[in-house]
Design a protein around this motif. Sequence first.
Motif, short mmCIF file in Angstrom:
data_model
loop_
_atom_site.label_atom_id
_atom_site.label_comp_id
_atom_site.label_asym_id
_atom_site.label_seq_id
_atom_site.Cartn_x
_atom_site.Cartn_y
_atom_site.Cartn_z
N UNK A 94 46.88 -2.06 -52.62
CA UNK A 94 45.51 -1.98 -52.10
C UNK A 94 44.75 -0.75 -52.58
N UNK A 95 45.48 0.30 -52.88
CA UNK A 95 44.81 1.53 -53.34
C UNK A 95 44.22 1.38 -54.73
N UNK A 96 44.74 0.43 -55.52
CA UNK A 96 44.27 0.24 -56.89
C UNK A 96 43.51 -1.07 -57.07
N UNK A 97 43.54 -1.92 -56.05
CA UNK A 97 42.97 -3.25 -56.19
C UNK A 97 41.44 -3.24 -56.13
N UNK A 98 40.83 -4.13 -56.91
CA UNK A 98 39.38 -4.36 -56.83
C UNK A 98 39.11 -5.80 -56.39
N UNK A 99 40.03 -6.36 -55.65
CA UNK A 99 39.95 -7.76 -55.23
C UNK A 99 38.83 -7.96 -54.20
N UNK A 100 38.22 -9.12 -54.25
CA UNK A 100 37.21 -9.52 -53.26
C UNK A 100 37.85 -10.55 -52.33
N UNK A 101 37.83 -10.28 -51.04
CA UNK A 101 38.33 -11.22 -50.05
C UNK A 101 37.14 -11.86 -49.34
N UNK A 102 37.12 -13.18 -49.30
CA UNK A 102 36.04 -13.92 -48.65
C UNK A 102 36.56 -14.52 -47.35
N UNK A 103 35.90 -14.17 -46.26
CA UNK A 103 36.37 -14.53 -44.92
C UNK A 103 35.30 -15.36 -44.22
N UNK A 104 35.69 -16.51 -43.72
CA UNK A 104 34.79 -17.34 -42.94
C UNK A 104 34.84 -16.94 -41.48
N UNK A 105 33.69 -16.66 -40.89
CA UNK A 105 33.65 -16.22 -39.49
C UNK A 105 32.23 -16.31 -38.97
N UNK A 106 32.08 -16.55 -37.66
CA UNK A 106 30.74 -16.46 -37.09
C UNK A 106 30.40 -15.00 -36.86
N UNK A 134 31.33 -14.99 -44.55
CA UNK A 134 30.47 -16.17 -44.66
C UNK A 134 30.53 -16.98 -43.38
N UNK A 135 29.41 -17.58 -43.00
CA UNK A 135 29.40 -18.45 -41.83
C UNK A 135 30.23 -19.70 -42.12
N UNK A 136 30.72 -20.32 -41.07
CA UNK A 136 31.63 -21.46 -41.22
C UNK A 136 30.91 -22.77 -40.92
N UNK A 137 31.09 -23.72 -41.80
CA UNK A 137 30.69 -25.10 -41.57
C UNK A 137 32.00 -25.87 -41.36
N UNK A 138 32.29 -26.23 -40.11
CA UNK A 138 33.58 -26.84 -39.80
C UNK A 138 33.81 -28.14 -40.55
N UNK A 139 32.75 -28.83 -40.94
CA UNK A 139 32.92 -30.09 -41.67
C UNK A 139 33.39 -29.84 -43.10
N UNK A 140 33.22 -28.63 -43.59
CA UNK A 140 33.63 -28.29 -44.96
C UNK A 140 34.78 -27.30 -45.03
N UNK A 146 41.03 -25.04 -49.25
CA UNK A 146 41.82 -25.62 -50.33
C UNK A 146 41.34 -25.13 -51.69
N UNK A 147 40.03 -25.02 -51.86
CA UNK A 147 39.46 -24.61 -53.14
C UNK A 147 39.53 -23.11 -53.36
N UNK A 148 39.83 -22.35 -52.30
CA UNK A 148 39.84 -20.90 -52.43
C UNK A 148 38.47 -20.29 -52.29
N UNK A 149 37.46 -21.09 -51.89
CA UNK A 149 36.13 -20.53 -51.65
C UNK A 149 36.20 -19.54 -50.48
#
Length: 302
Positions: A94-106, A134-140, A146-149
Amino acid sequence: MDIRGHDMPLLVSLQTMLDEKNITRAAARLGISQPALSAQLARLRDIFQDQLLTPAASGKGMVLTPRGNELREPLRLALQNLQDAIGTPSAFDPAKSDRIFTIGANDNATAIIGSRLVSLARGHGLSGIRFAFRSIDLTRLTGQLEAGDLDLALVSKAAVPSGMPAQPLLEERFMMAQRKDHPRGLRAPTMREYARLEHVIVSGEGGGFRGFIDDILASKGLARRVAVSVQHYSVVPLLLQSTDLVCTLPQRFLSRYPHALQSLRLPFDTRPFTLNVTWHARFDNDRGHQWLRQQLEECARG
């Protein structure tokens, strides 16, 4: 040259023969018979249109053709890279990573857990890691995971997609919120008084005027009037402060507005709300994903 999928294992045999320059020793190293390896060499000669190895003039062992010698090092590196890829999960620092984590949440889950996550990461100097909420659309949601979005999502237990792993983060209880100096006073409402008040409801899908509270009231022969429906928790304090409306909200959410809102005990029991984190199983062994889930557990305990 035509290498088909079923011919790929032959490349391991070829690398061993190129190293050993001896069919007997190469067969022993591979754990197969000498005739079987000779048959593989014949197939490799057809594929590469080259002898690759020929008997040495001394009668001992084999010598590489120019094409065989040309293949030796690139083939060794390619097989080593393949072994590295499938043998050991990639490391995550984590100290060297430049990763982007995308989290779905209200917005409530983002405020409670997300703000702590960002603070924790920045406090440890992990400035390279970035978070997208990102906001969550439960239908999607299933497709997005699955897609890693979305790397993961913070949802209620009921909203966890079928078959996907999940773990509880925290348990939440509800209280009634009203503005300071509300004309009804500071006493906790009775069941009938609660039903007579005008309410705001947070509708995650947007536009809904009914929730689980209405089911509880209906079981008691009562109904309430929901005057306003909003999609985001953050709007509710502004509405309550300027009206006599009330709203039933999570206790942790209300704890952020002690100077603007009053929190009162409900006149009925509600089932506890459990916030879960869910993800797609293909990320189970991803080191970065494992780190993220660990951080969320720590944030939930804080």
